[in-house]
Design a protein around this motif. Structure first.
Motif, PDB file in Angstrom:
ATOM      1  N   ALA A 182       0.828  -1.206   0.000  1.00 33.21           N
ATOM      2  CA  ALA A 182       0.000   0.000   0.000  1.00 33.21           C
ATOM      3  C   ALA A 182       0.862   1.255   0.000  1.00 33.21           C
ATOM      4  CB  ALA A 182      -0.932  -0.003   1.213  1.00 33.21           C
ATOM      5  N   VAL A 183       2.022   1.189   0.635  1.00 35.38           N
ATOM      6  CA  VAL A 183       2.949   2.328   0.630  1.00 35.38           C
ATOM      7  C   VAL A 183       3.547   2.510  -0.761  1.00 35.38           C
ATOM      8  CG1 VAL A 183       5.117   3.218   1.579  1.00 35.38           C
ATOM      9  CG2 VAL A 183       3.455   2.131   3.078  1.00 35.38           C
ATOM     10  N   ALA A 184       3.779   1.424  -1.470  1.00 36.11           N
ATOM     11  CA  ALA A 184       4.406   1.497  -2.789  1.00 36.11           C
ATOM     12  C   ALA A 184       3.550   2.267  -3.792  1.00 36.11           C
ATOM     13  CB  ALA A 184       4.694   0.095  -3.320  1.00 36.11           C
ATOM     14  N   VAL A 185       2.245   2.243  -3.607  1.00 36.41           N
ATOM     15  CA  VAL A 185       1.358   2.913  -4.565  1.00 36.41           C
ATOM     16  C   VAL A 185       0.738   4.178  -3.996  1.00 36.41           C
ATOM     17  CG1 VAL A 185       0.853   0.752  -5.746  1.00 36.41           C
ATOM     18  CG2 VAL A 185      -0.612   1.501  -3.857  1.00 36.41           C
ATOM     19  N   GLY A 186       1.114   4.554  -2.786  1.00 41.53           N
ATOM     20  CA  GLY A 186       0.637   5.796  -2.206  1.00 41.53           C
ATOM     21  C   GLY A 186      -0.666   5.699  -1.460  1.00 41.53           C
ATOM     22  N   THR A 187      -1.225   4.504  -1.298  1.00 38.99           N
ATOM     23  CA  THR A 187      -2.454   4.361  -0.529  1.00 38.99           C
ATOM     24  C   THR A 187      -2.238   4.732   0.932  1.00 38.99           C
ATOM     25  OG1 THR A 187      -3.148   2.574  -2.007  1.00 38.99           O
ATOM     26  CG2 THR A 187      -4.322   2.784   0.081  1.00 38.99           C
ATOM     27  N   MET A 188      -1.048   4.421   1.444  1.00 40.07           N
ATOM     28  CA  MET A 188      -0.690   4.767   2.815  1.00 40.07           C
ATOM     29  C   MET A 188       0.660   5.477   2.820  1.00 40.07           C
ATOM     30  SD  MET A 188      -1.827   1.516   5.144  1.00 40.07           S
ATOM     31  CE  MET A 188      -1.639   2.552   6.597  1.00 40.07           C
ATOM     32  N   GLU A 189       0.868   6.307   3.826  1.00 40.73           N
ATOM     33  CA  GLU A 189       2.159   6.954   4.016  1.00 40.73           C
ATOM     34  C   GLU A 189       3.083   6.001   4.764  1.00 40.73           C
ATOM     35  OE1 GLU A 189       3.287   9.773   2.898  1.00 40.73           O
ATOM     36  OE2 GLU A 189       1.428  10.435   1.949  1.00 40.73           O
ATOM     37  N   LEU A 301       5.144   0.083 -20.253  1.00 40.17           N
ATOM     38  CA  LEU A 301       3.918  -0.076 -19.489  1.00 40.17           C
ATOM     39  C   LEU A 301       3.613  -1.533 -19.172  1.00 40.17           C
ATOM     40  CD1 LEU A 301       1.682   2.564 -21.303  1.00 40.17           C
ATOM     41  CD2 LEU A 301       3.064   2.821 -19.233  1.00 40.17           C
ATOM     42  N   SER A 302       4.628  -2.390 -19.299  1.00 45.04           N
ATOM     43  CA  SER A 302       4.487  -3.794 -18.924  1.00 45.04           C
ATOM     44  C   SER A 302       5.122  -3.994 -17.543  1.00 45.04           C
ATOM     45  CB  SER A 302       5.172  -4.698 -19.956  1.00 45.04           C
ATOM     46  OG  SER A 302       5.217  -6.037 -19.510  1.00 45.04           O
ATOM     47  N   PHE A 303       4.323  -4.453 -16.599  1.00 45.15           N
ATOM     48  CA  PHE A 303       4.786  -4.636 -15.224  1.00 45.15           C
ATOM     49  C   PHE A 303       4.715  -6.120 -14.875  1.00 45.15           C
ATOM     50  CE2 PHE A 303       2.872  -0.445 -15.653  1.00 45.15           C
ATOM     51  CZ  PHE A 303       3.946   0.365 -15.294  1.00 45.15           C
ATOM     52  N   VAL A 304       5.871  -6.682 -14.547  1.00 46.17           N
ATOM     53  CA  VAL A 304       5.992  -8.121 -14.301  1.00 46.17           C
ATOM     54  C   VAL A 304       6.308  -8.349 -12.834  1.00 46.17           C
ATOM     55  CG1 VAL A 304       7.284 -10.213 -14.857  1.00 46.17           C
ATOM     56  CG2 VAL A 304       6.733  -8.568 -16.666  1.00 46.17           C
ATOM     57  N   ILE A 305       5.589  -9.278 -12.224  1.00 45.95           N
ATOM     58  CA  ILE A 305       5.844  -9.688 -10.839  1.00 45.95           C
ATOM     59  C   ILE A 305       6.227 -11.155 -10.857  1.00 45.95           C
ATOM     60  CG2 ILE A 305       4.871 -10.034  -8.553  1.00 45.95           C
ATOM     61  CD1 ILE A 305       3.300  -7.503 -10.879  1.00 45.95           C
ATOM     62  N   CYS A 306       7.440 -11.455 -10.437  1.00 44.08           N
ATOM     63  CA  CYS A 306       7.924 -12.838 -10.378  1.00 44.08           C
ATOM     64  C   CYS A 306       7.633 -13.410  -8.997  1.00 44.08           C
ATOM     65  CB  CYS A 306       9.414 -12.901 -10.673  1.00 44.08           C
ATOM     66  SG  CYS A 306       9.869 -12.304 -12.310  1.00 44.08           S
ATOM     67  N   GLY A 307       6.705 -14.358  -8.954  1.00 43.50           N
ATOM     68  CA  GLY A 307       6.321 -14.955  -7.680  1.00 43.50           C
ATOM     69  C   GLY A 307       4.848 -14.762  -7.413  1.00 43.50           C
ATOM     70  N   ALA A 317      -2.019  -6.574  -7.293  1.00 46.89           N
ATOM     71  CA  ALA A 317      -3.334  -5.965  -7.087  1.00 46.89           C
ATOM     72  C   ALA A 317      -3.210  -4.472  -6.799  1.00 46.89           C
ATOM     73  CB  ALA A 317      -4.040  -6.674  -5.932  1.00 46.89           C
ATOM     74  N   GLU A 318      -2.219  -4.091  -6.001  1.00 49.31           N
ATOM     75  CA  GLU A 318      -2.048  -2.669  -5.676  1.00 49.31           C
ATOM     76  C   GLU A 318      -1.616  -1.870  -6.909  1.00 49.31           C
ATOM     77  OE1 GLU A 318      -2.825  -1.017  -3.157  1.00 49.31           O
ATOM     78  OE2 GLU A 318      -2.984  -2.373  -1.450  1.00 49.31           O
ATOM     79  N   ILE A 319      -0.726  -2.434  -7.717  1.00 53.91           N
ATOM     80  CA  ILE A 319      -0.313  -1.742  -8.943  1.00 53.91           C
ATOM     81  C   ILE A 319      -1.510  -1.541  -9.874  1.00 53.91           C
ATOM     82  CG2 ILE A 319       1.065  -1.972 -11.049  1.00 53.91           C
ATOM     83  CD1 ILE A 319       3.238  -3.288  -9.416  1.00 53.91           C
ATOM     84  N   GLN A 363      -9.678 -15.955 -10.432  1.00 58.60           N
ATOM     85  CA  GLN A 363     -10.909 -15.418 -11.025  1.00 58.60           C
ATOM     86  C   GLN A 363     -10.967 -13.891 -10.902  1.00 58.60           C
ATOM     87  OE1 GLN A 363     -14.121 -17.445  -9.054  1.00 58.60           O
ATOM     88  NE2 GLN A 363     -13.593 -19.469  -9.893  1.00 58.60           N
ATOM     89  N   GLN A 364     -10.569 -13.377  -9.744  1.00 58.57           N
ATOM     90  CA  GLN A 364     -10.571 -11.932  -9.541  1.00 58.57           C
ATOM     91  C   GLN A 364      -9.556 -11.248 -10.458  1.00 58.57           C
ATOM     92  OE1 GLN A 364     -12.856 -10.390  -7.543  1.00 58.57           O
ATOM     93  NE2 GLN A 364     -13.674 -12.464  -7.301  1.00 58.57           N
ATOM     94  N   PHE A 365      -8.377 -11.869 -10.621  1.00 58.04           N
ATOM     95  CA  PHE A 365      -7.352 -11.292 -11.495  1.00 58.04           C
ATOM     96  C   PHE A 365      -7.801 -11.314 -12.959  1.00 58.04           C
ATOM     97  CE2 PHE A 365      -3.095 -11.483  -9.023  1.00 58.04           C
ATOM     98  CZ  PHE A 365      -3.640 -10.663  -8.039  1.00 58.04           C
ATOM     99  N   GLU A 366      -8.472 -12.390 -13.350  1.00 57.11           N
ATOM    100  CA  GLU A 366      -8.939 -12.468 -14.729  1.00 57.11           C
ATOM    101  C   GLU A 366      -9.972 -11.382 -15.003  1.00 57.11           C
ATOM    102  OE1 GLU A 366     -10.970 -15.726 -17.805  1.00 57.11           O
ATOM    103  OE2 GLU A 366     -10.663 -16.208 -15.670  1.00 57.11           O
TER     104      GLU A 366
END
Length: 460
Positions: A182-189, A301-307, A317-319, A363-366
């Motif tokens: 949440a901090v990474a995307v600015g949702t929280m300080e 604009l391609s964002f890859v998460i390994c894991g 999800a936050e991104i 299902q949520q990600f799809e």
């Protein structure tokens, strides 16, 4: 010490070596009870300046040299001298004690454990006043993570009356890691998920911002250094302990894959979260420049998460929420080129939980448009591209503007070094083996371990 030396030293008193005020202070310190807590050392006691200590040290060294010369000049003491030698010699002995105290107070540069230069040594003296000898066991806690923070919070308020507790950690704050995405995307300080370490240790012990370099369980001492990445010169010191608690956690596991360290972003600290947020912003600004080629724009604009574990799923999800909820208004023309992918070795994400949870997440990600690349392993990473291999052997590259590495944890190098002292008992591939009371096996009960740095040995 020979008789003539004792005789010569008895003829001189400390009053002839140092100023009267400093003499009184040194004698007062010698009369202090060994059980006096360092928290009770008041500021009104005499505190000699650096110049005064240097002058006293030079004078004491001169007096000690005279004693040595006298000892060498008379090889065979007389009967009268031997009688004098059996009596106490307060002036000479107190002088040498004061000399040793001054030498401890002065900064040093000397070889330490495994050839690490140290500037001082914190032995059985108080960390607040090196002139107050402690008669309490020293407990050194390594790390400031979940286990160490919980340990300090559970300590009673009067712990300083029985133990001297010291925390050594390169991170001077406790981090609430579940909210790091949440901090990474600015949702929280970031200030909302951190707590200063000194708030935890206040009234219970002391804290040193330093990283432990090496441990000697035989001598019961360790060497710690101020972090190199803190922007100041590295300063190392040696500290003895009676009980050591290892809570250094773990490190990112790269599995030895080429290019991960150079081109991927880890996600384990506040700095990692800030770097990811900055990287995403830079990718969008670069893609929004005029005349940016379509192929380059899609790569940026391609964002890859390994894991596909809890960290990877949460980051993805936050991104997604940040891009399509916040950035959409600022970059409406770029939304069609945004792509978020999660690479997972197993056939479903969140494999450490029940399979139904992983299927529901899929299902949520799809529905959100996040692509799951399952049954796929990462072969290598180069600048802007990650090479993956499908379960059937198919190999191809995925372009990225930002690649987050969240594939798990590995053994801390300090833990691996400590295991070498107990090769028969310590055989775990990632952690220190402990008994039911978290005592490190093979350490004779002087070392404990908790958190990711340890695991309880389960009898088969």
């Amino acid at each position: 010490m020979s008789g003539p030396c004792i005789t010569a030293c008895r003829t001189a008193t400390l009053d002839t070596i140092a100023p009267a005020g400093l003499v009184a202070a040194l004698q007062q310190q010698q009369r202090e009870k060994s059980h006096t807590p360092f928290a009770q050392v008041e500021s009104d006691k005499y505190q000699p300046s650096v110049l005064t200590m240097a002058l006293v040290g030079r004078s004491l060294q001169t007096k000690s040299a005279r004693c040595s010369e006298s000892r060498r000049a008379v090889p065979a003491p007389s009967h009268a001298a031997r009688r004098l030698a059996s009596r106490p010699a307060p002036a000479c002995i107190e002088g040498m004690i004061a000399l040793q105290r001054v030498q401890r107070l002065q900064p040093l540069r000397a070889a330490a454990v495994e050839e690490i230069d140290v500037y001082t040594s914190v032995d059985k003296m108080s960390v607040h006043d090196a002139g107050v000898k402690l008669d309490k066991p020293r407990v050194v806690v390594l790390g400031s993570g979940w286990a160490s923070a919980s340990f300090f919070k559970a300590l009673p308020k009067d712990i300083k009356q029985r133990y001297e507790v010291v925390m050594v950690s390169p991170r001077n704050y406790f981090l609430y890691t579940p909210l790091l995405p949440a901090v990474a995307v600015g949702t929280m300080e970031e200030r909302s998920i951190v707590e200063p370490v000194r708030n935890l240790v206040q009234g219970k012990g002391d804290y040193y911002e330093a990283v432990c370099k090496t441990i000697d369980p035989v001598k019961k001492e360790l060497v710690a250094c101020f972090p190199k990445d803190a922007g100041l010169d590295e300063a190392c010191f040696k500290i003895k302990y009676d009980m050591l608690i290892v809570g250094v956690g773990s490190v990112n596991n790269t599995f030895g894959i080429k290019g991960v360290q150079e081109y991927c972003q880890f996600f384990k600290s506040i700095e990692d979260a800030n770097n990811l947020r900055r990287r995403i912003s830079e990718c969008f600004e670069r893609a929004a420049l005029p005349y940016t080629m379509e192929e380059e724009r899609k790569k940026l604009l391609s964002f890859v998460i390994c894991g596909g574990g809890p960290t990877g799923v949460e980051v993805a999800a936050e991104i997604h929420d940040m891009i399509f909820d916040d950035l959409k208004e600022h970059y409406p023309g770029l939304m069609k080129d945004v792509k978020i992918r999660v690479i997972e070795l197993m056939d479903y994400v969140l494999s450490t939980y029940d399979r139904k949870i992983g299927e529901f997440t899929a299902q949520q990600f799809e529905r959100a448009g996040i692509e799951l690349v399952l049954n796929t392993r990462v072969a290598s990473v180069r600048d802007g591209y990650v090479t993956v291999v499908k379960k059937g052997g198919e190999e191809y590259e995925i372009p990225f503007g930002s690649c987050v590495w969240a594939t798990g944890i590995a053994m801390n190098p300090l833990v691996k070094e400590l295991q070498q002292y107990f090769p028969k008992e310590q055989t775990h591939f990632r952690s220190l083996l402990t008994d039911d009371h978290m005592r490190v096996k093979g350490s004779d009960g002087s070392i404990w371990a908790f958190g990711d740095a340890s695991t309880i040995d389960q009898p088969r």
